[in-house]
Scaffold this active site. Structure first.
Site: not given
Ligand code: UDP
Length: 327
Positions: A36, A75, A141, A221, A284
């Site tokens: 971050g 995360a 993940y 997507r 993907d």
């Protein structure tokens, strides 16, 4: 309410912090700044540099601050990296979440909003995806996020806490004035990379595969504006009720192919964006489109911004912050 946001210095977390403060909450951000940006944290929130997986430190902080709810955003989030470094993902995304939940229990914090993902579904054959679909993640993940959801289902039964898990589809966009936006290192997401190519900061955008079973052969997507996503978190805090884990998808319900995103971006930036077809990227799924009917029905949440707005706002951020937060 007194709310702790873990990962509040990250891309999505920084928007959630801002919207929680706008809604009248008092916010403390916990972030270890491994990804971050301190400058992304709203000046009206308190910032604590700490690891959210440190159970003792977090329980102390919750007690000291009188925290009533936690929004757990911290995360790692790169699918490809999770395949090559599974230990980091299970430790940082699952084990740390477990410690955080136990810290909440020992400090008497009763509400949790958890940042989950469409990657929990894997490669569903049908679209749009509802929350009733089977969860069959195809990478560490997605598996680590699903493991947290499964643990939460047990914790809400065993203790009087309430949790809401939000499964994000493809999040993008920025504040319309370009003052808050997306800054990842490395950047892997389609929209910021398309805009970097539009700005001439990259030679071209690679299209990862054009032989998928989709209308134009590129992956489809569901893109959701980060402001719409953040709004759902504000609602989710109120929806967390003792004894229940509620799971909701967050998407726009519209599918756009990689080529369609590039075309729309060309319209927004007013120039041609160089492209090159590249091999498929491992892991993907061809199509991921959300049904967000459940959260619309139960929490009254609806997305208000479409792809053009997402691109226009991301472009405003990109132009005013070509080097991101530069910290
Ligand atoms: N993509 C692409 N070129 C890039 C980055 C992404 O063609 O440089 C494609 C990727 O294969 C996927 C879609 O864009 O089909 C969205 O990818 P992104 O990494 O933004 O999000 P994901 O769907 O992986 O969460």
């Amino acid at each position: 309410m007194n709310i702790c946001v873990t990962g509040g210095a990250g891309y999505i977390g920084s928007f959630i912090v801002r919207q929680l403060v706008d809604a009248g909450h008092r916010v403390v951000v916990v972030d270890n700044l491994c990804k971050g940006h301190a400058s992304a944290v709203d000046a009206r929130a308190q910032f604590v540099l700490a690891d959210c997986g440190d159970r003792t430190a977090m329980a102390d902080l919750f007690r000291r601050q009188g925290v009533q709810a936690v929004v757990h955003m911290a995360a790692f989030s790169l699918v490809g990296e999770s395949v090559t470094e599974p230990g980091n993902y299970y430790r940082n995304n699952f084990v740390a979440s477990l410690s955080l939940i136990e810290a909440m229990l020992s400090a008497g914090v009763k509400r949790l909003v958890f940042s989950s993902t469409a990657a929990t579904y894997g490669e569903p054959a049908d679209q749009p995806i509802t929350e009733e679909f089977a969860t069959e993640p195809i990478n560490p993940y997605g598996r680590a996020k699903l493991m947290v959801e499964q643990a939460l289902a047990d914790f809400v039964q065993a203790f009087e806490i309430g949790a809401v898990s939000l499964r994000y589809f493809n999040v993008a966009g920025a504040l319309p004035d370009g003052s808050l936006g997306e800054d990842h290192d490395p950047e892997t997401h389609l929209i910021p990379l398309v805009l970097a190519a539009a700005a001439g900061r990259r030679d071209r955008i690679s299209i990862f595969g054009d032989d998928y079973p989709t209308p134009d052969g590129t992956c489809v997507r569901d893109y959701i504006h980060v402001l719409d996503l953040a709004d759902a978190h504000v609602r989710a805090i109120d929806a967390a009720q003792p004894g229940a884990l509620k799971v909701y998808n967050l998407g726009n319900g519209d599918g756009f192919s990689v080529r369609q995103v590039i075309e729309a971006a060309q319209g927004v930036v007013g120039r041609t964006i160089p492209t090159a077809v590249a091999p498929r990227r491992a892991g993907d799924p061809p199509v991921l489109v959300a049904s967000s009917a459940k959260i619309a029905r139960e929490l009254g949440w609806e997305p208000r911004r479409g792809l053009e707005q997402i691109l226009a706002d991301a472009w405003a951020w990109h132009r005013s912050h070509p080097d991101g937060y530069a910290d």
